[in-house]
Design a protein around this motif. Structure first.
Motif, mmCIF file in Angstrom:
data_model
loop_
_atom_site.group_PDB
_atom_site.id
_atom_site.type_symbol
_atom_site.label_atom_id
_atom_site.label_comp_id
_atom_site.label_asym_id
_atom_site.label_seq_id
_atom_site.Cartn_x
_atom_site.Cartn_y
_atom_site.Cartn_z
ATOM 1 N N LEU A 1 -8.452 -8.336 9.264
ATOM 2 C CA LEU A 1 -8.200 -8.522 7.831
ATOM 3 C C LEU A 1 -8.710 -9.865 7.315
ATOM 4 O O LEU A 1 -8.527 -10.185 6.138
ATOM 5 C CB LEU A 1 -6.699 -8.398 7.540
ATOM 6 N N LEU B 1 -5.757 -8.195 -0.017
ATOM 7 C CA LEU B 1 -4.780 -7.118 -0.116
ATOM 8 C C LEU B 1 -3.915 -7.313 -1.356
ATOM 9 O O LEU B 1 -3.847 -8.417 -1.908
ATOM 10 C CB LEU B 1 -3.890 -7.069 1.130
ATOM 11 N N SER C 1 -1.581 -0.532 6.782
ATOM 12 C CA SER C 1 -2.636 -1.368 6.205
ATOM 13 C C SER C 1 -2.763 -2.726 6.886
ATOM 14 O O SER C 1 -3.653 -3.510 6.543
ATOM 15 C CB SER C 1 -2.382 -1.571 4.707
ATOM 16 N N THR D 1 -10.511 -10.438 3.787
ATOM 17 C CA THR D 1 -10.196 -9.332 2.878
ATOM 18 C C THR D 1 -9.123 -9.762 1.881
ATOM 19 O O THR D 1 -8.461 -10.784 2.061
ATOM 20 C CB THR D 1 -9.699 -8.102 3.653
ATOM 21 N N ASN E 1 3.569 1.771 1.547
ATOM 22 C CA ASN E 1 4.365 1.885 2.772
ATOM 23 C C ASN E 1 5.323 0.706 2.865
ATOM 24 O O ASN E 1 4.994 -0.407 2.440
ATOM 25 C CB ASN E 1 3.455 1.903 4.005
ATOM 26 N N GLY F 1 0.797 -1.220 0.000
ATOM 27 C CA GLY F 1 0.000 0.000 0.000
ATOM 28 C C GLY F 1 0.827 1.266 0.000
ATOM 29 O O GLY F 1 0.414 2.286 0.568
#
Length: 264
Positions: free
Chosen positions: A173, A178, A150, A176, A124, A122
């Motif tokens: 999470l 990513l 994140s 989800t 970072n 993300g």
């Protein structure tokens, strides 16, 4: 009467006998039920990741000043030296999760896995993560990744295998999806890092696996080291053989040593 007519009469007589017998059985045929097969010792197949390298044996070559009993020089002649023999090796077990949480596998490829890397998600990135063997623990990797905005704390589970890190997203999470991690390597790194999504989860169980055929490693005379036929951290499958145990029927040929010895 014709021959065909006589055959028809004979068929009718036989059919009447069958009907009579069927009625005598109460209208229900008696079926012979086969006894259930004895499955004592039977176990389902497994998918595994090797904990250690393996070679049944290695090939060496005769050195100078080597002669047989007849006085013939044997320089360069090959001979086998047992390493692990037919002994089983320890493995980690994994299992397939069709609707499980997202999992990403980070895989290291090469001979010299050292130095440090950063993981990016993300936009970072983590602090540098040491690849020194004693530092590569699930606790250290978790601590580094939890600092990413994140991810956060308690939202992933890290499993460490030789040359492989399995990251499963849990907690907030769970369920989800990513983006895949990106990897920041030093420009002089002598290895590669691959990231992929997987549905195979860490079973957090171990077993032992036999290899059914001779797997020959290679002896590096320059470094006095063994280049094993099966790398640590390689993936395979095995089936259960009563009286023996799990026997591998498939094993990955993996370009990973991590200890400075050449790949096979």
């Amino acid at each position: 009467m014709t021959e065909g007519y006589l055959l028809e009469l004979d068929f009718i007589k036989q059919l009447k006998k069958v009907v009579t017998w069927f009625k005598q059985q109460g209208g229900q045929p008696k079926l012979t039920v086969q006894p259930e097969r004895n499955m004592v010792g039977g176990r389902p197949p497994i998918r595994y990741i090797t904990k250690v390298p393996y070679s049944t044996c290695i090939i060496k070559k005769r050195s100078v000043n080597s002669y047989d009993l007849d006085g013939d020089e044997r320089v360069g002649q090959e001979y086998l030296v047992m390493v692990d023999g037919d002994n089983p090796i320890p493995v980690f077990l994994t299992h397939y999760e069709f609707n499980g949480n997202q999992k990403q596998m980070i895989e290291f490829v090469g001979d010299n896995i050292n130095g440090e890397i950063k993981l990016i998600l993300g936009g970072n990135e983590t602090d540098f993560i040491s690849l020194v063997a004693k530092d590569v623990t699930s606790e250290n990797i978790t601590a580094a990744l939890e600092k990413l905005p994140s991810i956060g704390e308690s939202n992933m589970r890290v499993s460490i295998f030789p040359g492989r890190w399995l990251i499963e997203f849990v907690g907030d999470l769970a369920g989800t999806t990513l983006d895949l991690f990106e990897v920041d390597l030093h420009e002089d790194a002598e290895f590669q890092v691959h990231v992929s999504e997987t549905m195979w989860a860490d079973s957090r169980e171990e077993a032992e696996v036999h290899y059914p055929i001779k797997l020959i490693g290679e002896y590096d005379g320059d470094d006095n080291a063994i280049n094993d036929a099966v790398a640590a951290g390689s993936i395979g499958t095995a089936e259960w053989f009563p009286g023996i145990g799990y026997v591998s029927n498939l094993n990955e040929c993996r370009e990973y040593n991590g200890d400075g010895t050449p790949n096979l």
